[in-house]
Scaffold this motif. Structure first.
Motif, PDB file in Angstrom:
ATOM      1  N   GLU A 143       0.829  -1.207   0.000  1.00  0.00           N
ATOM      2  CA  GLU A 143       0.000   0.000   0.000  1.00  0.00           C
ATOM      3  C   GLU A 143       0.866   1.260   0.000  1.00  0.00           C
ATOM      4  OE1 GLU A 143      -3.531   2.244   2.567  1.00  0.00           O
ATOM      5  OE2 GLU A 143      -2.882   0.215   3.121  1.00  0.00           O
ATOM      6  N   ARG A 144       1.918   1.276   0.821  1.00  0.00           N
ATOM      7  CA  ARG A 144       2.809   2.441   0.848  1.00  0.00           C
ATOM      8  C   ARG A 144       3.502   2.616  -0.503  1.00  0.00           C
ATOM      9  NH1 ARG A 144       4.041   0.281   6.014  1.00  0.00           N
ATOM     10  NH2 ARG A 144       6.080  -0.482   5.340  1.00  0.00           N
ATOM     11  N   ALA A 145       3.876   1.508  -1.113  1.00  0.00           N
ATOM     12  CA  ALA A 145       4.545   1.588  -2.413  1.00  0.00           C
ATOM     13  C   ALA A 145       3.602   2.119  -3.483  1.00  0.00           C
ATOM     14  CB  ALA A 145       5.081   0.214  -2.815  1.00  0.00           C
ATOM     15  N   VAL A 146       2.371   1.622  -3.515  1.00  0.00           N
ATOM     16  CA  VAL A 146       1.423   2.032  -4.542  1.00  0.00           C
ATOM     17  C   VAL A 146       1.060   3.504  -4.404  1.00  0.00           C
ATOM     18  CG1 VAL A 146      -0.951   1.721  -5.354  1.00  0.00           C
ATOM     19  CG2 VAL A 146       0.476  -0.277  -4.903  1.00  0.00           C
ATOM     20  N   ARG A 147       0.864   3.951  -3.179  1.00  0.00           N
ATOM     21  CA  ARG A 147       0.477   5.354  -2.956  1.00  0.00           C
ATOM     22  C   ARG A 147       1.594   6.318  -3.373  1.00  0.00           C
ATOM     23  NH1 ARG A 147      -4.296   6.004  -0.412  1.00  0.00           N
ATOM     24  NH2 ARG A 147      -5.135   4.294   0.859  1.00  0.00           N
ATOM     25  N   ALA A 148       2.839   5.860  -3.388  1.00  0.00           N
ATOM     26  CA  ALA A 148       3.960   6.711  -3.803  1.00  0.00           C
ATOM     27  C   ALA A 148       4.007   6.898  -5.317  1.00  0.00           C
ATOM     28  CB  ALA A 148       5.281   6.123  -3.307  1.00  0.00           C
ATOM     29  N   ARG A 149       3.328   6.044  -6.061  1.00  0.00           N
ATOM     30  CA  ARG A 149       3.258   6.104  -7.531  1.00  0.00           C
ATOM     31  C   ARG A 149       4.644   6.143  -8.187  1.00  0.00           C
ATOM     32  NH1 ARG A 149      -1.680   6.571  -9.479  1.00  0.00           N
ATOM     33  NH2 ARG A 149      -0.866   7.153 -11.529  1.00  0.00           N
ATOM     34  N   PRO A 150       5.500   5.165  -7.916  1.00  0.00           N
ATOM     35  CA  PRO A 150       6.776   5.067  -8.637  1.00  0.00           C
ATOM     36  C   PRO A 150       6.538   4.598 -10.062  1.00  0.00           C
ATOM     37  CG  PRO A 150       6.484   3.154  -7.237  1.00  0.00           C
ATOM     38  CD  PRO A 150       5.320   4.065  -6.945  1.00  0.00           C
ATOM     39  N   ALA A 151       7.611   4.492 -10.836  1.00  0.00           N
ATOM     40  CA  ALA A 151       7.468   4.064 -12.229  1.00  0.00           C
ATOM     41  C   ALA A 151       6.987   2.620 -12.332  1.00  0.00           C
ATOM     42  CB  ALA A 151       8.796   4.223 -12.961  1.00  0.00           C
ATOM     43  N   PHE A 152       7.350   1.803 -11.337  1.00  0.00           N
ATOM     44  CA  PHE A 152       6.996   0.390 -11.403  1.00  0.00           C
ATOM     45  C   PHE A 152       6.891  -0.164  -9.990  1.00  0.00           C
ATOM     46  CE2 PHE A 152       8.127  -4.136 -11.551  1.00  0.00           C
ATOM     47  CZ  PHE A 152       7.262  -4.606 -12.534  1.00  0.00           C
ATOM     48  N   VAL A 153       5.865  -0.985  -9.779  1.00  0.00           N
ATOM     49  CA  VAL A 153       5.704  -1.699  -8.509  1.00  0.00           C
ATOM     50  C   VAL A 153       5.496  -3.167  -8.826  1.00  0.00           C
ATOM     51  CG1 VAL A 153       4.390  -1.949  -6.371  1.00  0.00           C
ATOM     52  CG2 VAL A 153       4.619   0.314  -7.414  1.00  0.00           C
ATOM     53  N   GLY A 154       6.297  -4.010  -8.202  1.00  0.00           N
ATOM     54  CA  GLY A 154       6.150  -5.444  -8.386  1.00  0.00           C
ATOM     55  C   GLY A 154       6.034  -6.146  -7.045  1.00  0.00           C
ATOM     56  N   LEU A 155       5.244  -7.195  -6.995  1.00  0.00           N
ATOM     57  CA  LEU A 155       5.070  -7.973  -5.765  1.00  0.00           C
ATOM     58  C   LEU A 155       5.544  -9.392  -6.014  1.00  0.00           C
ATOM     59  CD1 LEU A 155       3.939  -8.345  -2.865  1.00  0.00           C
ATOM     60  CD2 LEU A 155       1.724  -8.909  -3.928  1.00  0.00           C
ATOM     61  N   VAL A 156       6.486  -9.846  -5.192  1.00  0.00           N
ATOM     62  CA  VAL A 156       6.960 -11.229  -5.260  1.00  0.00           C
ATOM     63  C   VAL A 156       5.998 -12.068  -4.436  1.00  0.00           C
ATOM     64  CG1 VAL A 156       8.847 -12.821  -4.758  1.00  0.00           C
ATOM     65  CG2 VAL A 156       9.353 -10.488  -5.527  1.00  0.00           C
ATOM     66  N   ALA A 157       5.171 -12.825  -5.121  1.00  0.00           N
ATOM     67  CA  ALA A 157       4.162 -13.653  -4.447  1.00  0.00           C
ATOM     68  C   ALA A 157       3.556 -14.588  -5.475  1.00  0.00           C
ATOM     69  CB  ALA A 157       3.073 -12.772  -3.819  1.00  0.00           C
ATOM     70  N   SER A 158       2.870 -15.611  -4.993  1.00  0.00           N
ATOM     71  CA  SER A 158       2.132 -16.473  -5.916  1.00  0.00           C
ATOM     72  C   SER A 158       0.940 -15.685  -6.459  1.00  0.00           C
ATOM     73  CB  SER A 158       1.642 -17.722  -5.186  1.00  0.00           C
ATOM     74  OG  SER A 158       0.670 -17.356  -4.200  1.00  0.00           O
ATOM     75  N   ARG A 159       0.367 -16.181  -7.531  1.00  0.00           N
ATOM     76  CA  ARG A 159      -0.776 -15.484  -8.112  1.00  0.00           C
ATOM     77  C   ARG A 159      -1.947 -15.437  -7.121  1.00  0.00           C
ATOM     78  NH1 ARG A 159      -1.113 -14.000 -13.029  1.00  0.00           N
ATOM     79  NH2 ARG A 159       0.551 -15.441 -13.657  1.00  0.00           N
ATOM     80  N   LYS A 160      -2.172 -16.533  -6.416  1.00  0.00           N
ATOM     81  CA  LYS A 160      -3.268 -16.587  -5.458  1.00  0.00           C
ATOM     82  C   LYS A 160      -3.034 -15.606  -4.321  1.00  0.00           C
ATOM     83  CE  LYS A 160      -5.868 -19.784  -2.517  1.00  0.00           C
ATOM     84  NZ  LYS A 160      -6.023 -21.198  -2.056  1.00  0.00           N
ATOM     85  N   ARG A 161      -1.812 -15.581  -3.778  1.00  0.00           N
ATOM     86  CA  ARG A 161      -1.491 -14.660  -2.695  1.00  0.00           C
ATOM     87  C   ARG A 161      -1.589 -13.212  -3.192  1.00  0.00           C
ATOM     88  NH1 ARG A 161      -1.845 -12.665   2.187  1.00  0.00           N
ATOM     89  NH2 ARG A 161      -0.004 -11.482   2.838  1.00  0.00           N
ATOM     90  N   GLY A 162      -1.127 -12.975  -4.404  1.00  0.00           N
ATOM     91  CA  GLY A 162      -1.181 -11.628  -4.960  1.00  0.00           C
ATOM     92  C   GLY A 162      -2.599 -11.119  -5.083  1.00  0.00           C
ATOM     93  N   GLU A 163      -3.515 -11.976  -5.534  1.00  0.00           N
ATOM     94  CA  GLU A 163      -4.914 -11.573  -5.659  1.00  0.00           C
ATOM     95  C   GLU A 163      -5.496 -11.208  -4.300  1.00  0.00           C
ATOM     96  OE1 GLU A 163      -6.763 -14.852  -7.556  1.00  0.00           O
ATOM     97  OE2 GLU A 163      -5.982 -14.379  -9.569  1.00  0.00           O
ATOM     98  N   ALA A 164      -5.103 -11.948  -3.269  1.00  0.00           N
ATOM     99  CA  ALA A 164      -5.601 -11.649  -1.926  1.00  0.00           C
ATOM    100  C   ALA A 164      -5.082 -10.298  -1.433  1.00  0.00           C
ATOM    101  CB  ALA A 164      -5.189 -12.765  -0.959  1.00  0.00           C
TER     102      ALA A 164
END
Length: 317
Positions: free
Chosen positions: A179-200
């Protein structure tokens, strides 16, 4: 800091400072001169993206052209050899070179090599797993500005519009960190997680009021799909995707149409130089048209006989 003549080494020190900060600029070097130009062989100057110049490569005739060409080199990302002077000073001009007339009172000539120094990506890897440490090490090998940050210490202020933020907390405060990363609006945000965990995680952020537009900017799972991989191989997969995106220009901050646009330019009808169409170029209003000049001598010559230069320009066109 604005070094003067003979401060070539100080210019290189300043270049190193700017590169370390991730700022993009152009480095201009005089590779040949013909007197009485005030520039000297080996002189260097830095031109920033917003048009500031540090150092000395020549007088009032050369400087506006160098600034303009330096900004163009930064925008295009390609070096350029510039020839400043009357065409007869050079004879044949090879393809790929830019020849700019410089018929000021000094009647000197310069040849400059202008090269872009573009910012390297800033990568903030948030987490403390072996994969996160490996990703930082690999990015550093490429010369990227990579930093490992613990999730508790991470804040949006650490990034800017050109930053890459990889959230690799892997179950430890994923939602709060992302959430902190997304609100900062950098050029790119990536999350290291499984697809299921990412959706959650993304679902939780949606409930927290994060817009769908911002959620769509999160790459999850981040990294090329290499199948079943180890921690170190995940780091390779993430970096491989970032390298591919960098080559596509995906980390360039978006700008409004008017931002960073080139200033208006005009031709000095006396000497043929391109000058800025503003008050710095000695404007002269004649018959409902404003003309601009590189130096007082050119302006005085035009004022004395404006019709001559207007007619000569019309014939040349």
């Amino acid at each position: 800091m604005t070094p003067g003549p003979g401060d070539g080494w100080r210019i290189l020190e300043l270049a190193n400072e700017l590169a370390t900060k991730g700022e993009k600029f152009a480095l201009a070097t005089v590779v040949w001169r013909q007197g009485p130009s005030s520039g000297h062989q080996g002189a260097r100057a830095i031109i920033t993206a917003d048009g500031e110049i540090h150092g000395w490569i020549g007088g009032a005739c050369a400087e506006p052209v160098v600034i303009r060409e330096g900004q163009r080199v930064i925008a295009e990302g390609e070096p350029q050899l510039i020839l400043l002077g009357a065409p007869e000073d050079f004879g044949h001009v090879p393809d790929g070179m830019v020849s700019v007339p410089m018929a000021c009172q000094s009647e000197g000539a310069l040849q400059l090599y202008i090269e872009p120094v573009l910012s390297t990506p800033q990568v903030l890897v948030v987490g403390r797993s072996p994969m996160a440490r490996t990703l930082v090490d690999l990015a550093a090998v490429l010369g990227w500005r990579a930093e490992l940050v613990d999730s508790a210490a991470f804040s949006g202020d650490m990034s800017d519009a050109s930053s890459i933020v990889i959230v690799a907390t892997q179950g430890h405060d994923d939602e709060e960190t992302l959430e902190r990363a997304v609100r900062a609006r950098p050029a790119f945000v990536g999350l290291v997680a499984s697809r299921k965990r990412g959706e959650a995680v993304l679902g939780h952020l949606a409930e927290r009021g994060i817009s769908q537009e911002d959620l769509d900017r999160v790459r999850v799972p981040v990294g090329l799909d290499l199948g079943h991989t180890s921690h170190n191989e995940i780091a390779v997969a993430v970096l491989a995707e970032l390298v591919a995106m960098k080559s596509q220009g995906r980390f360039t901050p978006s700008t409004t149409p008017d931002e960073h646009s080139e200033p208006d330019a005009a031709i000095d009808l006396v000497c043929g130089m391109t000058v800025a169409a503003d008050d710095s170029s000695r404007p002269y209003h004649y018959e409902e048209t404003t003309y601009y000049f590189c130096a007082p001598g050119c302006r005085a010559a035009f004022v004395k006989d404006p019709e001559r230069y207007i007619k000569e320009t019309a014939r040349a066109d």
